[in-house]
Structures are given as C-alpha cells and as structure tokens.
Write an enzyme that holds these catalytic residues in place. Structure first.
Site, PDB file in Angstrom:
ATOM      1  N   HIS A 120     -11.550  -2.645  -3.847  1.00  0.00           N
ATOM      2  CA  HIS A 120     -11.378  -3.533  -2.686  1.00  0.00           C
ATOM      3  C   HIS A 120     -10.934  -2.768  -1.456  1.00  0.00           C
ATOM      4  CE1 HIS A 120      -7.248  -3.678  -4.540  1.00  0.00           C
ATOM      5  NE2 HIS A 120      -6.830  -3.699  -3.279  1.00  0.00           N
ATOM      6  N   GLU A 158      -2.317 -13.404  -1.110  1.00  0.00           N
ATOM      7  CA  GLU A 158      -3.606 -12.734  -0.930  1.00  0.00           C
ATOM      8  C   GLU A 158      -4.778 -13.585  -1.364  1.00  0.00           C
ATOM      9  OE1 GLU A 158      -3.480  -9.652  -4.429  1.00  0.00           O
ATOM     10  OE2 GLU A 158      -5.130 -11.054  -4.549  1.00  0.00           O
ATOM     11  N   GLN A 184      -9.742  -7.803   0.180  1.00  0.00           N
ATOM     12  CA  GLN A 184      -8.435  -8.379  -0.178  1.00  0.00           C
ATOM     13  C   GLN A 184      -7.703  -8.694   1.121  1.00  0.00           C
ATOM     14  OE1 GLN A 184      -5.383  -5.690  -1.907  1.00  0.00           O
ATOM     15  NE2 GLN A 184      -5.142  -7.243  -3.507  1.00  0.00           N
ATOM     16  N   HIS A 215      -5.460  -0.778   3.496  1.00  0.00           N
ATOM     17  CA  HIS A 215      -5.644   0.217   2.433  1.00  0.00           C
ATOM     18  C   HIS A 215      -7.035   0.111   1.824  1.00  0.00           C
ATOM     19  CE1 HIS A 215      -4.125  -3.289   0.055  1.00  0.00           C
ATOM     20  NE2 HIS A 215      -4.898  -2.827  -0.916  1.00  0.00           N
ATOM     21  N   GLU A 219      -5.172   3.088  -2.973  1.00  0.00           N
ATOM     22  CA  GLU A 219      -4.731   2.410  -4.202  1.00  0.00           C
ATOM     23  C   GLU A 219      -5.708   2.767  -5.321  1.00  0.00           C
ATOM     24  OE1 GLU A 219      -4.397  -1.851  -3.563  1.00  0.00           O
ATOM     25  OE2 GLU A 219      -4.539  -2.270  -5.703  1.00  0.00           O
TER      26      GLU A 219
HETATM   27  C1  V0V Z   1       2.482   3.256   6.491  1.00  0.00           C
HETATM   28  N1  V0V Z   1       1.820   4.309   7.005  1.00  0.00           N
HETATM   29  C2  V0V Z   1       0.506   4.127   6.825  1.00  0.00           C
HETATM   30  C3  V0V Z   1       0.400   2.872   6.169  1.00  0.00           C
HETATM   31  N2  V0V Z   1       1.648   2.370   5.965  1.00  0.00           N
HETATM   32  N3  V0V Z   1      -0.548   4.865   7.137  1.00  0.00           N
HETATM   33  C4  V0V Z   1      -1.761   4.380   6.820  1.00  0.00           C
HETATM   34  N4  V0V Z   1      -1.939   3.183   6.184  1.00  0.00           N
HETATM   35  C5  V0V Z   1      -0.899   2.411   5.851  1.00  0.00           C
HETATM   36  N5  V0V Z   1      -1.089   1.243   5.250  1.00  0.00           N
HETATM   37  C6  V0V Z   1       2.395   5.469   7.694  1.00  0.00           C
HETATM   38  C7  V0V Z   1       3.277   5.024   8.857  1.00  0.00           C
HETATM   39  O1  V0V Z   1       2.506   4.854  10.019  1.00  0.00           O
HETATM   40  C8  V0V Z   1       4.255   6.166   8.973  1.00  0.00           C
HETATM   41  O2  V0V Z   1       3.677   7.225   9.679  1.00  0.00           O
HETATM   42  C9  V0V Z   1       4.448   6.600   7.530  1.00  0.00           C
HETATM   43  O3  V0V Z   1       3.270   6.158   6.819  1.00  0.00           O
HETATM   44  C10 V0V Z   1       5.688   5.966   6.907  1.00  0.00           C
HETATM   45  O4  V0V Z   1       5.548   4.575   7.048  1.00  0.00           O
HETATM   46  P1  V0V Z   1       6.709   3.527   7.299  1.00  0.00           P
HETATM   47  O5  V0V Z   1       6.240   2.511   8.246  1.00  0.00           O
HETATM   48  O6  V0V Z   1       8.006   4.237   7.591  1.00  0.00           O
HETATM   49  O7  V0V Z   1       6.786   2.803   5.930  1.00  0.00           O
HETATM   50  P2  V0V Z   1       7.390   3.238   4.536  1.00  0.00           P
HETATM   51  O8  V0V Z   1       7.501   4.722   4.392  1.00  0.00           O
HETATM   52  O9  V0V Z   1       8.577   2.396   4.300  1.00  0.00           O
HETATM   53  O10 V0V Z   1       6.216   2.700   3.609  1.00  0.00           O
HETATM   54  C11 V0V Z   1       4.923   3.244   3.588  1.00  0.00           C
HETATM   55  C12 V0V Z   1       4.378   3.129   2.137  1.00  0.00           C
HETATM   56  C13 V0V Z   1       4.452   1.651   1.744  1.00  0.00           C
HETATM   57  C14 V0V Z   1       2.944   3.648   2.148  1.00  0.00           C
HETATM   58  C15 V0V Z   1       5.244   4.003   1.228  1.00  0.00           C
HETATM   59  O11 V0V Z   1       3.668   0.875   2.648  1.00  0.00           O
HETATM   60  C16 V0V Z   1       4.042   1.375   0.342  1.00  0.00           C
HETATM   61  O12 V0V Z   1       4.810   1.569  -0.614  1.00  0.00           O
HETATM   62  N6  V0V Z   1       2.803   0.863   0.137  1.00  0.00           N
HETATM   63  C17 V0V Z   1       2.291   0.545  -1.184  1.00  0.00           C
HETATM   64  C18 V0V Z   1       2.480  -0.912  -1.516  1.00  0.00           C
HETATM   65  C19 V0V Z   1       1.723  -1.836  -0.614  1.00  0.00           C
HETATM   66  O13 V0V Z   1       1.250  -1.454   0.464  1.00  0.00           O
HETATM   67  N7  V0V Z   1       1.612  -3.152  -1.024  1.00  0.00           N
HETATM   68  C20 V0V Z   1       0.906  -4.172  -0.258  1.00  0.00           C
HETATM   69  C21 V0V Z   1      -0.480  -4.369  -0.818  1.00  0.00           C
HETATM   70  P3  V0V Z   1       4.412   7.934  10.916  1.00  0.00           P
HETATM   71  O14 V0V Z   1       4.680   6.855  11.894  1.00  0.00           O
HETATM   72  O15 V0V Z   1       5.660   8.512  10.310  1.00  0.00           O
HETATM   73  O16 V0V Z   1       3.443   8.976  11.375  1.00  0.00           O
HETATM   74  S1  V0V Z   1      -0.363  -5.107  -2.408  1.00  0.00           S
HETATM   75  C22 V0V Z   1      -1.910  -4.916  -3.154  1.00  0.00           C
HETATM   76  O17 V0V Z   1      -2.769  -4.160  -2.569  1.00  0.00           O
HETATM   77  C23 V0V Z   1      -2.140  -5.595  -4.354  1.00  0.00           C
HETATM   78  C24 V0V Z   1      -1.157  -6.510  -4.945  1.00  0.00           C
HETATM   79  C25 V0V Z   1      -3.431  -5.400  -5.082  1.00  0.00           C
HETATM   80  O18 V0V Z   1      -4.305  -4.690  -4.620  1.00  0.00           O
HETATM   81  O19 V0V Z   1      -3.593  -6.010  -6.185  1.00  0.00           O
HETATM   82 CO    CO Z   2      -4.778  -3.808  -2.827  1.00  0.00          CO
END
Ligand code: V0V
Ligand code: CO
Length: 146
Positions: free
Chosen positions: A7, A43, A60, A84, A134
């Site tokens: 996705h 979602e 998604q 993502h 992912e």
């Molecule tokens: C953050 N950054 C990204 C980003 N999110 N870059 C590209 N794409 C994204 N989606 C960048 C952000 O601009 C910062 O860059 C740096 O990473 C640190 O971000 P932050 O804002 O300080 O945020 P953090 O570090 O607290 O969290 C970032 C992470 C977090 C990636 C660690 O979003 C995470 O754990 N994501 C995984 C879980 C998730 O996204 N769940 C929702 C979808 P600069 O400014 O320092 O350069 S759930 C899902 O998909 C499901 C249930 C499914 O598929 O079934």
């Molecule tokens: Co997802």
C-alpha cells in the site's frame, strides 16, 4: 523477498471527506476500515489490484486519532499527502532482519499488528532517502471450509 507494493499510506485530516474524494474522482471503494489505537490512526483501505502472491495493493488513507500520534505530528509539519510506502513480503521477520543487517534502522524489535491482521514494521525515513518505508506480511488467506 519483497514481492509487491502492499500500500501507499496517505495522511489526511478528514478521513470521510478523503474517502469521498477517491470514490467520486476515481471510483475507488472502501474495502476495509478500522481504528488502530496503537498506531493512533483511523484508516480506510481502498483496493487497487490483486497480485499473484495472495496479497493485494491498496491506498491506505490515514486520519490521526490523537494529537501525539505520528500521523498528527507529520500532518502538522507537512500538511496532507503521501506519508509512507509499504512493500509486501511473505516473511516480514526475515526481511526486517536482513535489511537491518545492512545498517538501515528497523523501528520495531518485533513486527506489530497492522491493517486487516497483517504484521508490519517500519524503516527509518532518514536511512531510506527520506521515505518512511513499511514492510508487511498480510494475514494468511483462510482456506475455504470443506
Ligand atoms: C518523519 N520524518 C519523515 C516522516 N516522518 N520523513 C519522511 N516521511 C515520513 N512519514 C522525518 C521528519 O521530517 C524529521 O526530519 C525526522 O524524520 C524525524 O521526525 P520527527 O517529526 O521528529 O518524528 P519522530 O522522530 O518522532 O518520528 C518519525 C518516525 C515515526 C518515522 C520514527 O513517524 C514512526 O515511528 N513511524 C512509524 C509508525 C507510523 O508512521 N504509523 C502510522 C501509520 P528532519 O526534520 O529532522 O529533517 S500506521 C500503518 O501504516 C498501519 C497501521 C498499516 O499499514 O497497517
Ligand atoms: Co501503512
């Protein structure tokens, strides 16, 4: 092996309005919807096509359920848009281990619960040229009753 795009995750502020946009503009219908409290999202999965390995491809659409969620934080910084990309694999554990060995940060020690009973993990966007990535193993297809 990564075998397909499972996705593309799209962050939105209003899930119902965004679902309606995809329905009215492209004719995509909601295949499945759920709330994932752990991930802080409500979602909707819009099925785009079937693939040969038992999984399919989806859009998604993601609306945050709380202000401290990753999607809420992302929306505040970037506005709505592509959040993502998710690759499908038959073995998320093995793929995560192999990719981690290459020096890419894998965000979860163990895969967590994803949409429709899938198992998911994430790779850090800073190690993936700016793309939050992912990995997904979809839930096994239930065999028909005999
Ligand atoms: C953050 N950054 C990204 C980003 N999110 N870059 C590209 N794409 C994204 N989606 C960048 C952000 O601009 C910062 O860059 C740096 O990473 C640190 O971000 P932050 O804002 O300080 O945020 P953090 O570090 O607290 O969290 C970032 C992470 C977090 C990636 C660690 O979003 C995470 O754990 N994501 C995984 C879980 C998730 O996204 N769940 C929702 C979808 P600069 O400014 O320092 O350069 S759930 C899902 O998909 C499901 C249930 C499914 O598929 O079934
Ligand atoms: Co997802």
């Amino acid at each position: 092996m990564l075998t397909r795009i499972d996705h593309i995750g799209i962050a939105c502020r209003d899930l119902d309005a965004t679902v309606e946009f995809y329905r009215a503009t492209y004719g995509f219908e909601v295949f499945h919807s759920e709330v994932n409290e752990e991930q802080g999202v409500r979602e909707a999965m819009l099925k785009i096509n079937e693939t040969s390995d038992g999984g399919a491809s989806y859009l998604q659409l993601l609306e945050p359920t709380r202000e401290d969620s990753t999607v809420a934080k992302w929306l505040a910084k970037n506005g709505e848009g592509v959040h993502h990309i998710a690759f499908g694999t038959a073995d998320v554990d093995a793929e995560a281990a192999a990719i981690g060995d290459k020096g890419v940060r894998v965000l979860y020690e163990e895969p967590r619960r994803g949409s429709m009973g899938s198992r998911i993990t994430f790779l850090h966007p800073k190690d993936c040229h700016g793309v939050l990535t992912e990995l997904v193993t979809s839930a096994p297809v239930e065999s028909p009753e005999h």
